[in-house]
Design an enzyme around this catalytic site. Structure first.
Site, PDB file in Angstrom:
ATOM      1  N   GLU A 172      15.783   0.672  -2.627  1.00 45.83           N
ATOM      2  CA  GLU A 172      15.002   0.971  -1.596  1.00 45.83           C
ATOM      3  C   GLU A 172      15.564   2.063  -0.785  1.00 45.83           C
ATOM      4  O   GLU A 172      16.600   2.143  -0.517  1.00 45.83           O
ATOM      5  CB  GLU A 172      14.489  -0.236  -0.310  1.00 45.83           C
ATOM      6  CG  GLU A 172      13.883  -1.492  -1.582  1.00 45.83           C
ATOM      7  CD  GLU A 172      14.008  -2.808  -0.826  1.00 45.83           C
ATOM      8  OE1 GLU A 172      13.948  -2.768   0.440  1.00 45.83           O
ATOM      9  OE2 GLU A 172      14.040  -3.714  -1.457  1.00 45.83           O
ATOM     10  N   GLU A 187       6.337  -1.736   6.320  1.00 44.01           N
ATOM     11  CA  GLU A 187       6.687  -3.181   6.389  1.00 44.01           C
ATOM     12  C   GLU A 187       7.085  -3.407   7.843  1.00 44.01           C
ATOM     13  O   GLU A 187       7.783  -2.459   8.534  1.00 44.01           O
ATOM     14  CB  GLU A 187       7.672  -3.421   5.536  1.00 44.01           C
ATOM     15  CG  GLU A 187       8.080  -5.110   5.454  1.00 44.01           C
ATOM     16  CD  GLU A 187       9.046  -5.462   4.591  1.00 44.01           C
ATOM     17  OE1 GLU A 187       9.363  -6.575   4.657  1.00 44.01           O
ATOM     18  OE2 GLU A 187       9.622  -4.648   3.938  1.00 44.01           O
TER      19      GLU A 187
END
Length: 445
Positions: A249, A360
């Site tokens: 990520e 997120e």
């Protein structure tokens, strides 16, 4: 070009620990049971005993490697220039015999750009300007042969739940639903338990070898110190409902708990076991090997976008080196930052089975309501350019090491009244989407 030199003291004595403790007490790092982390973010914590402080200091000695010299950033960060062969990554037991990759990998070729040129596509969509990093503002750079590493402090560790949790994502159980919400083959295992998303993702049956996107940068407000807001790319393989998910990520993140402020920062993360024991943010554990002397992972990004004002973005590319199998990361259009060695992974050594792009947040519901922590700009997708946050030019890397525009993506937002996403495509931005939201509002109680 001036460089600020700071000598670091090695070794820990009882007197040194006592002086450190007195310093934190006198500077209000610990006051009346509260940990003050700046910008009105506070968090209750235990008072620090000498044994705990000693353990913290020993851990910091492991990850804060001796620098060649140190640069003080205008925003208060301390950037240590560490010899590349002394960086934390090489402490990983799986990398004992690893030799840092000397020759750069073959970059993916862009089929998308070639096709647009052949079709005579011109750029009619507005663009954002390129954002960089705050510590560059005074012109300082780390010399060749070293890598810049943001120094971790005792305060950083004390903001974490525990020393073990420092630099790691909270372990979450997967939220798997049929019909509505997160599907069994949809994005990542860190779902439910307060984690909310607005993302686009590829089909689970598609094998990919990397992903790219240009990401709009904002500084969303965060309500609680243990909440965060991020915008990133996920490269995934393994089972989403098991304990063997591999994830790479990268993107930008605002996390008061991790960094002690509300600045958006370039970050990375990796795990090979569904965030249970392996991996961490940035360089806070061994694993990611940095090769670049100009980019500091974990350092603040600037400038940032403003509502109805200038828009700034960053471009991130993650891809698998077709020759050696390492997963490389590029920042901007051509700056290689470093790589995740193939040895770290189980499923990702073959390739990825899903890519995600998007936002997120963590919703702790600390005030018995939805958090006011913003995603992206804090505006819903329908606000469009200049107000809503965006990801543009979504691309994937195929088996021929070529970049192609991401087609047939799906989108997901668990609660569209809090955060949402809308995808589009055109000749200039390829596949793109707007996303985000304010969190708590009359429709998001």
């Amino acid at each position: 070009m001036g460089i600020t030199v700071i000598k670091r003291k090695r070794g820990v004595s009882t007197l040194h620990l006592l002086l450190l403790l007195l310093h934190f007490l006198s500077s209000s790092a610990i006051f009346s049971g509260k940990l003050v982390v700046g910008l009105n973010y506070t968090k209750h914590t235990r008072r620090v005993g000498s044994l705990r402080l000693s353990r913290i200091q020993r851990h910091l000695e492991k990850i804060n490697k001796p620098p060649v010299f140190t640069i003080e950033s205008p925003d208060g960060d301390v950037i240590d220039c560490v010899h590349k062969r002394k960086q934390p990554a090489l402490d990983h037991p799986l990398l004992k015999n690893h030799k840092i990759q000397r020759h750069p990998p073959e970059r993916p070729k862009s089929k998308t750009l070639k096709r647009e040129e052949e079709n005579g596509s011109n750029n009619t969509t507005r663009e954002g300007m390129v954002a960089w990093q705050t510590w560059h503002q005074k012109g300082e750079r780390c010399p060749k042969g070293t890598v810049p590493i943001r120094r971790s402090t005792v305060d950083d560790v004390l903001r974490a739940k525990s020393l073990y949790d420092f630099g790691k994502k909270q372990v979450k159980t997967p939220l798997i639903k049929n019909g509505g919400g997160r599907q069994i083959n949809a994005p990542d295992v860190v779902s439910g338990n307060g984690h909310e998303h607005a993302i686009a993702y590829t089909g689970a049956s598609q094998e990919v070898y990397g992903a790219k996107a240009t990401i709009n940068v904002w500084d969303p407000s965060i309500e609680e110190v243990n909440e965060f807001s991020l915008s990133q790319i996920w490269v995934l393989s393994g089972s989403f409902d098991g304990s063997d998910l591999n994830s790479i990520e990268a993107g930008w993140q605002v996390s008061p708990e991790l960094y002690g402020d509300s600045r958006p920062r370039l970050f990375t993360y990796w795990t090979s076991d569904s965030y249970q024991a392996t991996g961490c943010y940035n360089l806070l554990c061994s694993g990611f090997i940095q090769t670049n002397s100009k980019i500091a992972i974990g350092a603040a990004i600037s400038p940032v976008s403003s509502l109805s004002g200038s828009q700034f973005d960053i471009t991130i590319l993650i891809w698998k080196d077709p020759k050696l199998g390492n997963w490389w990361m590029s920042f901007g259009e051509s700056t290689l930052v470093g790589y995740w060695p193939a040895e770290l992974f189980t499923h990702l050594d073959d390739g990825a089975t899903m890519v995600e792009w998007g936002g997120e947040v963590v919703n702790s519901r600390a005030n018995n309501r939805h958090t006011t922590t913003q995603m992206g700009s804090g505006q819903f997708a329908e606000q469009g350019f200049g107000k809503a946050s965006y990801f543009r030019n979504l691309e994937v890397v195929d088996s021929d090491n070529s970049l192609t525009s991401a087609k047939g993506i799906s989108t997901l937002a668990e609660n569209v009244n809090c955060y949402d996403i809308k995808s589009f495509s055109n000749g200039a931005w390829g596949t793109y989407f707007y996303y985000g939201g304010p969190g708590y509002n009359p429709k998001c109680p």
